[in-house]
Design an enzyme around this catalytic site. Sequence first.
Site, PDB file in Angstrom:
ATOM      1  N   HIS A   1       0.562  41.236 -72.324  1.00 56.83           N
ATOM      2  CA  HIS A   1       1.092  41.170 -71.471  1.00 56.83           C
ATOM      3  C   HIS A   1       2.245  42.594 -70.882  1.00 56.83           C
ATOM      4  O   HIS A   1       2.976  42.902 -72.346  1.00 56.83           O
ATOM      5  CB  HIS A   1       1.659  40.003 -70.208  1.00 56.83           C
ATOM      6  CG  HIS A   1       2.645  40.005 -70.641  1.00 56.83           C
ATOM      7  ND1 HIS A   1       3.021  38.224 -72.322  1.00 56.83           N
ATOM      8  CD2 HIS A   1       4.560  39.722 -70.514  1.00 56.83           C
ATOM      9  CE1 HIS A   1       3.862  38.105 -71.967  1.00 56.83           C
ATOM     10  NE2 HIS A   1       4.646  39.522 -71.775  1.00 56.83           N
TER      11      HIS A   1
ATOM     12  N   HIS B   1      -7.549  36.043 -74.421  1.00 64.32           N
ATOM     13  CA  HIS B   1      -6.709  35.466 -74.964  1.00 64.32           C
ATOM     14  C   HIS B   1      -6.292  36.716 -76.331  1.00 64.32           C
ATOM     15  O   HIS B   1      -7.262  36.568 -76.986  1.00 64.32           O
ATOM     16  CB  HIS B   1      -6.763  34.057 -75.417  1.00 64.32           C
ATOM     17  CG  HIS B   1      -5.121  34.427 -75.720  1.00 64.32           C
ATOM     18  ND1 HIS B   1      -3.823  33.222 -75.866  1.00 64.32           N
ATOM     19  CD2 HIS B   1      -4.671  33.941 -76.749  1.00 64.32           C
ATOM     20  CE1 HIS B   1      -3.512  32.981 -75.799  1.00 64.32           C
ATOM     21  NE2 HIS B   1      -3.342  33.065 -77.560  1.00 64.32           N
TER      22      HIS B   1
ATOM     23  N   ASP C   1       5.318  39.137 -61.072  1.00 63.45           N
ATOM     24  CA  ASP C   1       6.232  38.414 -61.482  1.00 63.45           C
ATOM     25  C   ASP C   1       7.000  37.102 -61.504  1.00 63.45           C
ATOM     26  O   ASP C   1       7.787  37.298 -60.198  1.00 63.45           O
ATOM     27  CB  ASP C   1       7.137  39.419 -62.615  1.00 63.45           C
ATOM     28  CG  ASP C   1       7.688  38.808 -64.182  1.00 63.45           C
ATOM     29  OD1 ASP C   1       7.204  38.523 -65.169  1.00 63.45           O
ATOM     30  OD2 ASP C   1       8.688  37.263 -64.099  1.00 63.45           O
TER      31      ASP C   1
HETATM   32  P1  DGP Z   1       8.079  38.066 -71.452  1.00 59.75           P
HETATM   33  O1  DGP Z   1       9.649  38.045 -71.567  1.00 59.75           O
HETATM   34  O2  DGP Z   1       7.892  39.907 -71.861  1.00 59.75           O
HETATM   35  O3  DGP Z   1       6.783  37.280 -72.863  1.00 59.75           O
HETATM   36  O4  DGP Z   1       7.651  38.503 -70.558  1.00 59.75           O
HETATM   37  C1  DGP Z   1       6.961  36.855 -69.182  1.00 59.75           C
HETATM   38  C2  DGP Z   1       7.413  36.605 -68.537  1.00 59.75           C
HETATM   39  O5  DGP Z   1       6.000  35.954 -67.387  1.00 59.75           O
HETATM   40  C3  DGP Z   1       8.814  36.814 -67.871  1.00 59.75           C
HETATM   41  O6  DGP Z   1       8.925  38.071 -67.482  1.00 59.75           O
HETATM   42  C4  DGP Z   1       8.454  35.617 -66.561  1.00 59.75           C
HETATM   43  C5  DGP Z   1       6.901  35.657 -66.441  1.00 59.75           C
HETATM   44  N1  DGP Z   1       6.246  34.211 -66.520  1.00 59.75           N
HETATM   45  C6  DGP Z   1       6.445  33.274 -67.075  1.00 59.75           C
HETATM   46  N2  DGP Z   1       5.622  32.329 -67.124  1.00 59.75           N
HETATM   47  C7  DGP Z   1       5.055  32.981 -65.431  1.00 59.75           C
HETATM   48  C8  DGP Z   1       4.224  32.136 -64.638  1.00 59.75           C
HETATM   49  O7  DGP Z   1       3.376  30.691 -65.083  1.00 59.75           O
HETATM   50  N3  DGP Z   1       3.754  32.598 -63.598  1.00 59.75           N
HETATM   51  C9  DGP Z   1       4.080  33.639 -63.661  1.00 59.75           C
HETATM   52  N4  DGP Z   1       4.226  34.619 -62.332  1.00 59.75           N
HETATM   53  N5  DGP Z   1       5.252  34.813 -64.451  1.00 59.75           N
HETATM   54  C10 DGP Z   1       5.558  33.918 -65.405  1.00 59.75           C
END
Ligand code: DGP
Length: 113
Positions: free
Chosen positions: A99, A46, A30
């Site tokens: 996710h 998806h 993350d």
């Molecule tokens: P949620 O709030 O449950 O939808 O979590 C989405 C998560 O995704 C958040 O903790 C940040 C992460 N995230 C968003 N964009 C990206 C990205 O481009 N790369 C990575 N590695 N994580 C991301």
Amino acid sequence: MDDCIFCKIVKGEIPSNKAYEDDKVLAFYDLEPQAPVHILIIPKEHIKSAAEITEENSAIVAHIFEVAAKLAKEKQLDGGFRIVNNAGDDAGQSVKHLHFHLLGGRTFGWPAG
Ligand code: DGP
């Protein structure tokens, strides 16, 4: 889904720090870690959210939990870990591609926020 960030990560159009990959799922670190270990596990297909899980596609969820257990072992989260899924706006789901957050390396309070 053309405008989905996680679909772009699956296709390699956006870089990610991968923790695990097979033909069905991808796990990557993350960007905004909430714990010493914070890995997102996603289906390559998806699916918008947990609200879209049906009898036809639910096997992917079981597979994601197998991958989570394997990663937890690999990352030595022997004291425990948390798996979080935010489904929909009220739960704070910011990326509309199913996710699961695998969090570990610290203790967690309950109930969550
Ligand atoms: P949620 O709030 O449950 O939808 O979590 C989405 C998560 O995704 C958040 O903790 C940040 C992460 N995230 C968003 N964009 C990206 C990205 O481009 N790369 C990575 N590695 N994580 C991301």
